[in-house]
Design a protein around this motif. Structure first.
Motif, mmCIF file in Angstrom:
data_model
loop_
_atom_site.group_PDB
_atom_site.id
_atom_site.type_symbol
_atom_site.label_atom_id
_atom_site.label_comp_id
_atom_site.label_asym_id
_atom_site.label_seq_id
_atom_site.Cartn_x
_atom_site.Cartn_y
_atom_site.Cartn_z
ATOM 1 N N ALA A 221 0.862 -1.183 0.000
ATOM 2 C CA ALA A 221 0.000 0.000 0.000
ATOM 3 C C ALA A 221 0.898 1.232 0.000
ATOM 4 O O ALA A 221 1.196 1.814 1.040
ATOM 5 N N SER A 222 1.326 1.627 -1.195
ATOM 6 C CA SER A 222 2.416 2.596 -1.340
ATOM 7 C C SER A 222 1.977 3.947 -1.875
ATOM 8 O O SER A 222 2.815 4.744 -2.293
ATOM 9 N N GLY A 223 0.676 4.217 -1.853
ATOM 10 C CA GLY A 223 0.188 5.451 -2.458
ATOM 11 C C GLY A 223 0.798 6.711 -1.880
ATOM 12 O O GLY A 223 0.991 7.696 -2.589
ATOM 13 N N ASN A 224 1.116 6.693 -0.589
ATOM 14 C CA ASN A 224 1.721 7.871 0.036
ATOM 15 C C ASN A 224 3.110 7.577 0.595
ATOM 16 O O ASN A 224 3.587 8.276 1.488
ATOM 17 N N VAL A 225 3.764 6.539 0.054
ATOM 18 C CA VAL A 225 5.098 6.171 0.527
ATOM 19 C C VAL A 225 6.104 6.306 -0.618
ATOM 20 O O VAL A 225 6.029 5.586 -1.612
ATOM 21 N N ALA A 226 7.030 7.234 -0.482
ATOM 22 C CA ALA A 226 8.072 7.445 -1.490
ATOM 23 C C ALA A 226 9.330 6.704 -1.080
ATOM 24 O O ALA A 226 9.580 6.496 0.116
ATOM 25 N N PRO A 227 10.149 6.271 -2.044
ATOM 26 C CA PRO A 227 11.401 5.592 -1.690
ATOM 27 C C PRO A 227 12.329 6.536 -0.928
ATOM 28 O O PRO A 227 12.400 7.734 -1.225
ATOM 29 N N LYS A 228 13.041 5.980 0.034
ATOM 30 C CA LYS A 228 13.937 6.787 0.866
ATOM 31 C C LYS A 228 15.095 7.350 0.050
ATOM 32 O O LYS A 228 15.557 8.465 0.288
ATOM 33 N N TYR A 229 15.573 6.580 -0.918
ATOM 34 C CA TYR A 229 16.684 6.989 -1.767
ATOM 35 C C TYR A 229 16.174 7.316 -3.163
ATOM 36 O O TYR A 229 15.209 6.718 -3.636
ATOM 37 N N PHE A 230 16.820 8.258 -3.837
ATOM 38 C CA PHE A 230 16.410 8.572 -5.208
ATOM 39 C C PHE A 230 17.596 9.045 -6.020
ATOM 40 O O PHE A 230 18.601 9.527 -5.479
ATOM 41 N N THR A 231 17.465 8.879 -7.335
ATOM 42 C CA THR A 231 18.487 9.325 -8.277
ATOM 43 C C THR A 231 17.864 10.331 -9.228
ATOM 44 O O THR A 231 16.945 9.999 -9.979
ATOM 45 N N SER A 232 18.337 11.561 -9.174
ATOM 46 C CA SER A 232 17.783 12.601 -10.041
ATOM 47 C C SER A 232 18.587 13.876 -9.872
ATOM 48 O O SER A 232 19.156 14.138 -8.810
ATOM 49 N N THR A 233 18.621 14.675 -10.940
ATOM 50 C CA THR A 233 19.189 16.020 -10.825
ATOM 51 C C THR A 233 18.120 17.001 -10.369
ATOM 52 O O THR A 233 18.420 18.150 -10.052
ATOM 53 N N LEU A 234 16.869 16.548 -10.351
ATOM 54 C CA LEU A 234 15.749 17.377 -9.919
ATOM 55 C C LEU A 234 15.577 17.275 -8.408
ATOM 56 O O LEU A 234 16.149 16.401 -7.761
ATOM 57 N N THR A 235 14.770 18.171 -7.864
ATOM 58 C CA THR A 235 14.283 18.026 -6.503
ATOM 59 C C THR A 235 12.773 17.839 -6.618
ATOM 60 O O THR A 235 12.006 18.794 -6.611
ATOM 61 N N PRO A 236 12.332 16.586 -6.763
ATOM 62 C CA PRO A 236 10.926 16.311 -7.047
ATOM 63 C C PRO A 236 10.045 16.537 -5.818
ATOM 64 O O PRO A 236 10.533 16.518 -4.681
ATOM 65 N N PRO A 237 8.753 16.748 -6.016
ATOM 66 C CA PRO A 237 7.856 17.026 -4.883
ATOM 67 C C PRO A 237 7.739 15.871 -3.906
ATOM 68 O O PRO A 237 7.399 16.084 -2.741
ATOM 69 N N ASP A 238 8.018 14.633 -4.347
ATOM 70 C CA ASP A 238 7.922 13.497 -3.426
ATOM 71 C C ASP A 238 9.276 13.139 -2.814
ATOM 72 O O ASP A 238 9.428 12.088 -2.208
ATOM 73 N N ALA A 239 10.259 14.031 -2.955
ATOM 74 C CA ALA A 239 11.556 13.835 -2.294
ATOM 75 C C ALA A 239 12.170 15.197 -2.017
ATOM 76 O O ALA A 239 13.362 15.413 -2.202
ATOM 77 N N GLY A 240 11.328 16.101 -1.553
ATOM 78 C CA GLY A 240 11.716 17.507 -1.489
ATOM 79 C C GLY A 240 12.199 18.002 -0.142
ATOM 80 O O GLY A 240 12.313 19.212 0.060
ATOM 81 N N ASP A 241 12.486 17.096 0.809
ATOM 82 C CA ASP A 241 12.979 17.569 2.103
ATOM 83 C C ASP A 241 14.173 16.733 2.534
ATOM 84 O O ASP A 241 14.578 15.787 1.857
ATOM 85 N N GLN A 242 14.716 17.081 3.678
ATOM 86 C CA GLN A 242 15.982 16.510 4.127
ATOM 87 C C GLN A 242 15.899 15.037 4.504
ATOM 88 O O GLN A 242 16.934 14.372 4.682
#
Length: 430
Positions: A221-242
């Protein structure tokens, strides 16, 4: 269907596994980021369709894990019927579990690809039919930190790493590790144009190398769960904090966390003969009431301001529905159960939030009852009452992009969360 009794005999459960490569061989239109340009530009990792067959007496069940964001329900039902025909069972005995990778082809636009995937999976089913042999098995739960709640003010998480361990009854050799994880498969963000199974692929590869057996991974049930780690040059809205960690090795880090936690429990899971196997379905009718057009314009403005989403076409559809006198859009939800030993994978096609799984597990009193989404399709976010009140991407804004796939322009009504959890628990096999 009400509390269906599962098939029980003195026979041993038989099992077979087969997998199919479903990677596109040329550039295709992808889905999930809402970009103007969605054409793929190469392959980062191979996509799989993983087929598992389970047979117990007269009961035959087919669980399939597919690297895709989630087919339409029509596509899923057609494929399930075709597989059921091959197996001599109804489609309710076939469960499709989607990884929800955001880096796979758009099966609605790419018709040739959709046919290719169906063909590959059906061939894998035929191959698996020739390999059935006895297994013993058992469930266990590890607990890991691979995801974070997207909301800063919400600490809800389903940290369970569900593990079904299947072995050969005579040799004890591992035949399968079936995992259930809970984190969006979008370690790769909107600046990625490469085809990829996302971190599911890294988990499969890492654990297969360590344990020497096939590894199937299903999504929770992952609708509001984002992966802890991410790879991107962007700062996406689902990984936008520290709380979130940017790394070029993000998929490996996700896989390492899963492996680390699985290793803490795997030797304590003792596979035994089991007599409980079954797949069944219940159905629930839910409603999405039309909001006033003035409110729709506010939502479109918010989506443009905070997420850069163009809601022009969505607004036109909302207006058309209003002018047609449509006040409510209804949908029949299929709640699908796969019971295996003392555990149960329960799924719906929606992107349900982690609270659905936590509440369902508490109500059943079964730590191995796993309520998840992305099952037999993907038809949009399904918020809790608390999230419904907050609005935002998971409640409204995503509908502006994907409404054409869901046959709805607004989320289900506020009380739908309680109704779905209640339905899933009350109709669960006993």
């Amino acid at each position: 269907m009400k509390n269906q009794r599962l098939h029980e005999t003195d026979d041993t459960v038989s099992f077979a596994y087969e997998e199919a490569d479903i990677t596109p061989e040329k550039p295709v239109q992808t889905i999930s980021f809402g970009r103007e340009d969605e054409e793929s530009r190469g392959v980062l990792g191979r996509l799989l369709g993983q087929v598992s067959l389970w047979k117990y007496g007269k009961e035959t069940c087919c669980l399939i894990a597919i690297d895709h964001i989630g087919f339409s329900k029509d596509h899923c039902n057609n494929l399930r019927r075709a597989i059921g025909k091959t197996l001599g069972v109804e489609k309710e005995k076939v469960m499709l579990c989607f990884s929800h990778t955001h880096s796979a082809p758009n099966d609605t636009i790419e018709n040739k690809y959709a046919m290719f995937v169906d063909r590959q999976i059906k061939e894998a089913v035929n191959s698996a039919l020739k390999k059935l042999s006895p297994i013993h098995g058992a469930w266990g739960n590890a607990y890991g930190d691979i995801g974070l709640n997207r909301r800063l003010d919400n600490n809800a998480l389903d940290r369970r790493i569900g593990i079904f361990k299947a072995v050969d009854p005579k040799s004890g050799e591992l035949r399968l590790l079936l995992l259930r994880l809970t984190a969006h498969a979008n370690v790769l963000k909107a600046d990625n144009y490469l085809i990829s199974p996302d971190y599911f692929g890294a988990v499969r590869d890492t654990l297969r190398q360590r344990f020497g057996c096939p590894v199937m991974v299903t999504q929770g049930a992952s609708g509001n769960v984002a992966p802890k780690y991410f790879t991107s040059t962007l700062t996406p809205p689902d990984a936008g904090d520290q709380r979130f960690i940017r790394s070029e090795q993000s998929m490996g880090l996700m896989a390492h966390e899963v492996l680390k936690q699985v290793l803490t429990i795997i030797d304590n899971i003792e596979p035994l003969p089991f007599k409980r196997l079954g797949m069944c379905t219940s159905r629930l009718d839910l409603s999405a009431d039309m909001l006033p057009y003035e409110r729709a314009m506010e939502i479109a403005k918010e989506a443009e301001q905070f997420a850069g989403i163009d809601g022009t076409l969505w607004l036109a559809e909302v207006l058309r529905l209003h002018r047609s006198g449509i006040k409510t859009q209804k949908e029949t939800i299929e709640i699908h159960y796969f019971s295996l030993g003392n555990g149960c994978l329960c799924g719906v096609a929606n992107e349900i939030m982690c609270e659905f799984a936590l509440r369902a597990q508490a109500l059943t009193g079964n730590e191995f009852f796993y309520f998840g989404g992305y099952t037999n399709g993907c038809t949009g976010y399904f918020p809790t009452e608390e999230e419904y009140d907050k609005g935002g991407y998971e409640v409204y804004w995503s509908m502006l992009i994907y409404y054409i796939y869901f046959n709805r322009v607004f989320p289900f009504n506020r009380n739908a969360c309680t109704l779905l959890i209640k339905g899933a628990v009350e109709n669960a096999p006993r």
